[in-house]
Design a protein around this motif. Sequence first.
Motif, PDB file in Angstrom:
ATOM      1  N   VAL A 131       0.855  -1.182   0.000  1.00 58.63           N
ATOM      2  CA  VAL A 131       0.000   0.000   0.000  1.00 58.63           C
ATOM      3  C   VAL A 131       0.895   1.236   0.000  1.00 58.63           C
ATOM      4  O   VAL A 131       1.964   1.244   0.621  1.00 58.63           O
ATOM      5  CB  VAL A 131      -0.923   0.012   1.240  1.00 58.63           C
ATOM      6  CG1 VAL A 131      -1.740   1.291   1.312  1.00 58.63           C
ATOM      7  CG2 VAL A 131      -1.845  -1.207   1.222  1.00 58.63           C
ATOM      8  N   ASP A 132       0.486   2.253  -0.694  1.00 59.02           N
ATOM      9  CA  ASP A 132       1.261   3.494  -0.747  1.00 59.02           C
ATOM     10  C   ASP A 132       1.061   4.258   0.563  1.00 59.02           C
ATOM     11  O   ASP A 132       0.165   5.097   0.686  1.00 59.02           O
ATOM     12  CB  ASP A 132       0.822   4.344  -1.943  1.00 59.02           C
ATOM     13  CG  ASP A 132       1.662   5.609  -2.084  1.00 59.02           C
ATOM     14  OD1 ASP A 132       2.735   5.677  -1.457  1.00 59.02           O
ATOM     15  OD2 ASP A 132       1.226   6.521  -2.818  1.00 59.02           O
ATOM     16  N   GLU A 133       1.886   3.925   1.555  1.00 53.63           N
ATOM     17  CA  GLU A 133       1.790   4.555   2.872  1.00 53.63           C
ATOM     18  C   GLU A 133       3.165   4.544   3.532  1.00 53.63           C
ATOM     19  O   GLU A 133       4.043   3.763   3.139  1.00 53.63           O
ATOM     20  CB  GLU A 133       0.781   3.820   3.748  1.00 53.63           C
ATOM     21  CG  GLU A 133       1.110   2.372   4.024  1.00 53.63           C
ATOM     22  CD  GLU A 133       0.074   1.691   4.898  1.00 53.63           C
ATOM     23  OE1 GLU A 133      -0.779   2.382   5.476  1.00 53.63           O
ATOM     24  OE2 GLU A 133       0.128   0.438   5.011  1.00 53.63           O
ATOM     25  N   PRO A 134       3.401   5.402   4.522  1.00 52.63           N
ATOM     26  CA  PRO A 134       4.710   5.443   5.180  1.00 52.63           C
ATOM     27  C   PRO A 134       5.033   4.144   5.909  1.00 52.63           C
ATOM     28  O   PRO A 134       4.137   3.449   6.402  1.00 52.63           O
ATOM     29  CB  PRO A 134       4.569   6.608   6.172  1.00 52.63           C
ATOM     30  CG  PRO A 134       3.403   7.404   5.695  1.00 52.63           C
ATOM     31  CD  PRO A 134       2.486   6.434   5.032  1.00 52.63           C
ATOM     32  N   LEU A 135       6.312   3.817   5.963  1.00 51.36           N
ATOM     33  CA  LEU A 135       6.800   2.708   6.771  1.00 51.36           C
ATOM     34  C   LEU A 135       6.478   3.026   8.230  1.00 51.36           C
ATOM     35  O   LEU A 135       6.883   4.061   8.747  1.00 51.36           O
ATOM     36  CB  LEU A 135       8.307   2.596   6.574  1.00 51.36           C
ATOM     37  CG  LEU A 135       9.030   1.340   7.025  1.00 51.36           C
ATOM     38  CD1 LEU A 135       8.704   0.200   6.076  1.00 51.36           C
ATOM     39  CD2 LEU A 135      10.521   1.594   7.057  1.00 51.36           C
ATOM     40  N   SER A 136       5.729   2.133   8.919  1.00 50.00           N
ATOM     41  CA  SER A 136       5.252   2.467  10.266  1.00 50.00           C
ATOM     42  C   SER A 136       5.315   1.269  11.200  1.00 50.00           C
ATOM     43  O   SER A 136       5.003   0.143  10.809  1.00 50.00           O
ATOM     44  CB  SER A 136       3.799   2.969  10.215  1.00 50.00           C
ATOM     45  OG  SER A 136       3.684   4.118   9.406  1.00 50.00           O
ATOM     46  N   ILE A 137       5.716   1.546  12.446  1.00 49.53           N
ATOM     47  CA  ILE A 137       5.636   0.574  13.525  1.00 49.53           C
ATOM     48  C   ILE A 137       4.889   1.226  14.680  1.00 49.53           C
ATOM     49  O   ILE A 137       4.836   2.456  14.787  1.00 49.53           O
ATOM     50  CB  ILE A 137       7.019   0.109  14.008  1.00 49.53           C
ATOM     51  CG1 ILE A 137       7.849   1.301  14.515  1.00 49.53           C
ATOM     52  CG2 ILE A 137       7.759  -0.629  12.894  1.00 49.53           C
ATOM     53  CD1 ILE A 137       9.167   0.929  15.154  1.00 49.53           C
ATOM     54  N   THR A 138       4.299   0.406  15.535  1.00 43.59           N
ATOM     55  CA  THR A 138       3.577   0.935  16.691  1.00 43.59           C
ATOM     56  C   THR A 138       4.166   0.342  17.966  1.00 43.59           C
ATOM     57  O   THR A 138       4.404  -0.870  18.035  1.00 43.59           O
ATOM     58  CB  THR A 138       2.077   0.617  16.590  1.00 43.59           C
ATOM     59  OG1 THR A 138       1.545   1.320  15.448  1.00 43.59           O
ATOM     60  CG2 THR A 138       1.325   1.055  17.839  1.00 43.59           C
ATOM     61  N   VAL A 139       4.414   1.195  18.949  1.00 42.48           N
ATOM     62  CA  VAL A 139       5.117   0.808  20.178  1.00 42.48           C
ATOM     63  C   VAL A 139       4.213   1.058  21.376  1.00 42.48           C
ATOM     64  O   VAL A 139       3.746   2.178  21.592  1.00 42.48           O
ATOM     65  CB  VAL A 139       6.430   1.619  20.340  1.00 42.48           C
ATOM     66  CG1 VAL A 139       7.170   1.193  21.606  1.00 42.48           C
ATOM     67  CG2 VAL A 139       7.312   1.454  19.102  1.00 42.48           C
TER      68      VAL A 139
END
Length: 348
Positions: A60-68
């Motif tokens: 998907v055209d979206e930012p590289l993201s992680i959740t902490v």
Amino acid sequence: MFKLQIDKIINQPGDNITLQLMPVDGNYPKYLAGQFLSLVFEGKHKEIRRSYSFNSSPDVDEPLSITVKRVENGEISRLLHHKTAVGDVLNALAPQGMFSYQIDEHLERDVFLFAAGVGITPLFSILKTALVLEKTSKITLVYSNRSKENTLFYDELVDWQEKYPDRLKIVWVFSNSKNLLTARLNKFYIIKLLKENLLLGNNNAIFYTCGPIIYMDLCRITLLGMGFDISQIKRETFVLPEDEVDEDDASEAKETDKNTYSIILNFQGETYNLDIPWPKRILDVALEHKIKIPYSCQSGVCSTCAAYCTKGGVRMDYNEVLTDDELASGRVLVCTGHPTENGTTIEW
């Protein structure tokens, strides 16, 4: 090693933050939906690694993201929550993990995603990839939280459901619900949900679970009891096993092999002869000798350190990821592994 700059920090419900990351040199790390990113930090006395699943999808055209999630007394989670800012650069290893989604755009199947709390992160990545790249799969997300207000990605998930109303169904499980029958996931609720949403037959279903171990055990035991094969059930563990020790179990006296054993470690074309004394693990001694073998969780839950034992034997204190078939083929986790005889050989 990748250098990733924090481009945006998003405050989320339930003591979580999402970090949107940009590669410093423009070299994006390649990853699969469901995999995780290991961040590397320099501690006072040793290197510290922590792994976080991508909630973004590579498709998907979206930012590289992680959740902490902020963990009480968690050294790195406190650092990321309270001492990092937009523009900071983080060091990361290449994405890893066996909890990934295998795309088959021509296969018609039911995909069930069972998530609890922050366990939604890799499943959100999988959900987006399945919807975008497949045309006929049906996805059912069963998502457990305390309340709507504490639910990660609630609005985003609703948007995806509205975009794919014929292929995505979300079952919200809120523990503050007045309907006690559906306030928590249980065996009978799982059976009911499958009867309502399993459209293509048992053989055409696959299950991904992520949450506390007891939650995933509930899902797995129920599904096995319904006749599904263990190969159809995937799981990803976030909670480290030492955080879930049963005090009754801990009080039992267990016989322990306290001998020192020699091993042969073959890694990247080099051969190392090491002695592994009790109670150290193979990974402990390898790191003491500056051997840069891959690792992350150090607790037997992520598979980063998986290798092959080609001679001798390895006893693991904990294994959450290797299947019976993999164990039979000689796969071992060196982060929780102890050799059981001299001359044990470990290879990558």
